[in-house]
Design an enzyme around this catalytic site. Sequence first.
Site, PDB file in Angstrom:
ATOM      1  CG  MET A  27      13.557  -4.883 -37.146  1.00 21.04           C
ATOM      2  SD  MET A  27      13.143  -6.097 -35.920  1.00 21.04           S
ATOM      3  CE  MET A  27      11.845  -6.968 -36.755  1.00 21.04           C
ATOM      4  CG  HIS A  31       9.236  -5.576 -48.024  1.00 18.45           C
ATOM      5  ND1 HIS A  31       8.391  -4.523 -47.812  1.00 18.45           N
ATOM      6  CD2 HIS A  31       9.230  -6.293 -46.867  1.00 18.45           C
ATOM      7  CE1 HIS A  31       7.870  -4.603 -46.603  1.00 18.45           C
ATOM      8  NE2 HIS A  31       8.377  -5.672 -45.997  1.00 18.45           N
ATOM      9  N   GLY A  33       7.514  -2.193 -49.326  1.00 19.38           N
ATOM     10  CA  GLY A  33       6.756  -1.580 -48.225  1.00 19.38           C
ATOM     11  C   GLY A  33       7.652  -0.624 -47.446  1.00 19.38           C
ATOM     12  CG  HIS A  34      10.941  -2.179 -45.183  1.00 20.62           C
ATOM     13  ND1 HIS A  34      11.089  -3.469 -45.623  1.00 20.62           N
ATOM     14  CD2 HIS A  34      10.658  -2.275 -43.858  1.00 20.62           C
ATOM     15  CE1 HIS A  34      10.921  -4.309 -44.617  1.00 20.62           C
ATOM     16  NE2 HIS A  34      10.642  -3.608 -43.526  1.00 20.62           N
ATOM     17  CE  LYS A 147       2.605  -7.142 -42.754  1.00 24.19           C
ATOM     18  NZ  LYS A 147       3.693  -7.341 -41.874  1.00 24.19           N
ATOM     19  CG  LEU A 184       4.863  -5.902 -50.378  1.00 23.16           C
ATOM     20  CD1 LEU A 184       5.755  -4.854 -51.050  1.00 23.16           C
ATOM     21  CD2 LEU A 184       4.892  -7.196 -51.179  1.00 23.16           C
ATOM     22  CB  SER A 186      11.101  -9.085 -43.618  1.00 24.32           C
ATOM     23  OG  SER A 186      11.144  -7.686 -43.702  1.00 24.32           O
TER      24      SER A 186
HETATM   25  P1  AMP Z   1      10.163  -3.994 -39.931  1.00 18.40           P
HETATM   26  O1  AMP Z   1      11.488  -3.993 -40.634  1.00 18.40           O
HETATM   27  O2  AMP Z   1       9.341  -5.185 -40.214  1.00 18.40           O
HETATM   28  O3  AMP Z   1      10.309  -3.681 -38.463  1.00 18.40           O
HETATM   29  O4  AMP Z   1       9.332  -2.794 -40.538  1.00 18.40           O
HETATM   30  C1  AMP Z   1       9.835  -1.478 -40.546  1.00 18.40           C
HETATM   31  C2  AMP Z   1       8.708  -0.531 -40.867  1.00 18.40           C
HETATM   32  O5  AMP Z   1       8.187  -0.834 -42.151  1.00 18.40           O
HETATM   33  C3  AMP Z   1       7.535  -0.649 -39.870  1.00 18.40           C
HETATM   34  O6  AMP Z   1       7.052   0.645 -39.577  1.00 18.40           O
HETATM   35  C4  AMP Z   1       6.543  -1.463 -40.649  1.00 18.40           C
HETATM   36  O7  AMP Z   1       5.203  -1.229 -40.252  1.00 18.40           O
HETATM   37  C5  AMP Z   1       6.792  -0.968 -42.055  1.00 18.40           C
HETATM   38  N1  AMP Z   1       6.287  -1.939 -43.029  1.00 18.40           N
HETATM   39  C6  AMP Z   1       6.517  -3.277 -43.048  1.00 18.40           C
HETATM   40  N2  AMP Z   1       5.840  -3.857 -44.058  1.00 18.40           N
HETATM   41  C7  AMP Z   1       5.161  -2.867 -44.690  1.00 18.40           C
HETATM   42  C8  AMP Z   1       4.268  -2.819 -45.803  1.00 18.40           C
HETATM   43  N3  AMP Z   1       3.936  -3.911 -46.472  1.00 18.40           N
HETATM   44  N4  AMP Z   1       3.753  -1.620 -46.156  1.00 18.40           N
HETATM   45  C9  AMP Z   1       4.085  -0.493 -45.473  1.00 18.40           C
HETATM   46  N5  AMP Z   1       4.919  -0.466 -44.416  1.00 18.40           N
HETATM   47  C10 AMP Z   1       5.451  -1.634 -44.024  1.00 18.40           C
END
Ligand code: AMP
Length: 282
Positions: A27, A31, A33-34, A147, A184, A186
């Site tokens: 989304m 960071h 993590g992504h 996460k 980590l 967002s």
């Molecule tokens: P989001 O943008 O929050 O929907 O996250 C996109 C993807 O990144 C999802 O599969 C999350 O689980 C993964 N993600 C978010 N934060 C982390 C993190 N700190 N470490 C590893 N993957 C992450």
Amino acid sequence: MKVIYTNEALALSLSNIKGDLGFVPTMGALHDGHISLIERSVSENKFTICSIFVNQKQFNNAEDFEKYPKTIDTDLAKLEQAKCDIVFVPTNEQIYPTNFKASYFELGNIENVLEGFYRPGHFQGVCIVVNRFLDLIKPNKLYLGRKDFQQCIVIQKMLALQKLDAKIELCIVNTKRNRYGLALSSRNLRLSEEAKRKSLILITCLENAKATLITNTTTDILKIQKESIKEIKQAGFESVDYFDFINEDFEVIKKNTESKRIIAILTAATIDAVRLIDNIEI
Ligand code: AMP
């Protein structure tokens, strides 16, 4: 790196791809993590595609959706540096055209517990958007972060329910943390430095609970739970939605005598009006 905004341009670009394709849905507000998901995909596939789409269907709180951080320019720079091949940044109309019919996914009890309980409709929204992206992109591998542990299990279930033409391999990537241990997210952008420091209590309690669980065969799970919630609140959190132990069938453990294997401890808590989640595997 190609940046694509429409389904037509996406189809055209994908038609030129020969070789394994890894897909990382996000989304935005990217960071490290992504980026660790992107790097894993780049290392395992010929091509990597990342989507950036803030999916309103998975937000049960309008304010949370409105406040979701948007940092598209820096996102694109990070993706380019990580050697992502394609970035898909669709509008809402591309993903949900007026004739779009959302499916209902029979997820069972998993969508009623933990995140499912506190965010009604969230996992249906996640399944709808991931399913839509898989349909448009047809990747070989899908990369998700541990996460969001419950989300990984939900998508695993969704993939098992679907009768897809080609099998999609689900790859789960470990949680990336800052150097002190904070997962980590967002949402961390909305935390003060002091709140970030206080937030370390989440991983501290998860690690302590895990250590107690594996070193002591007669552990009082409910006592660990109660004490952990107390500690998280004492550290400055306004509320703790849950600090729960999950068994191999993703059932929340409610008593001390558990015959099934405990696989993880999951928590969600709010500090400075920012809701954080974290978990640890056993
Ligand atoms: P989001 O943008 O929050 O929907 O996250 C996109 C993807 O990144 C999802 O599969 C999350 O689980 C993964 N993600 C978010 N934060 C982390 C993190 N700190 N470490 C590893 N993957 C992450």
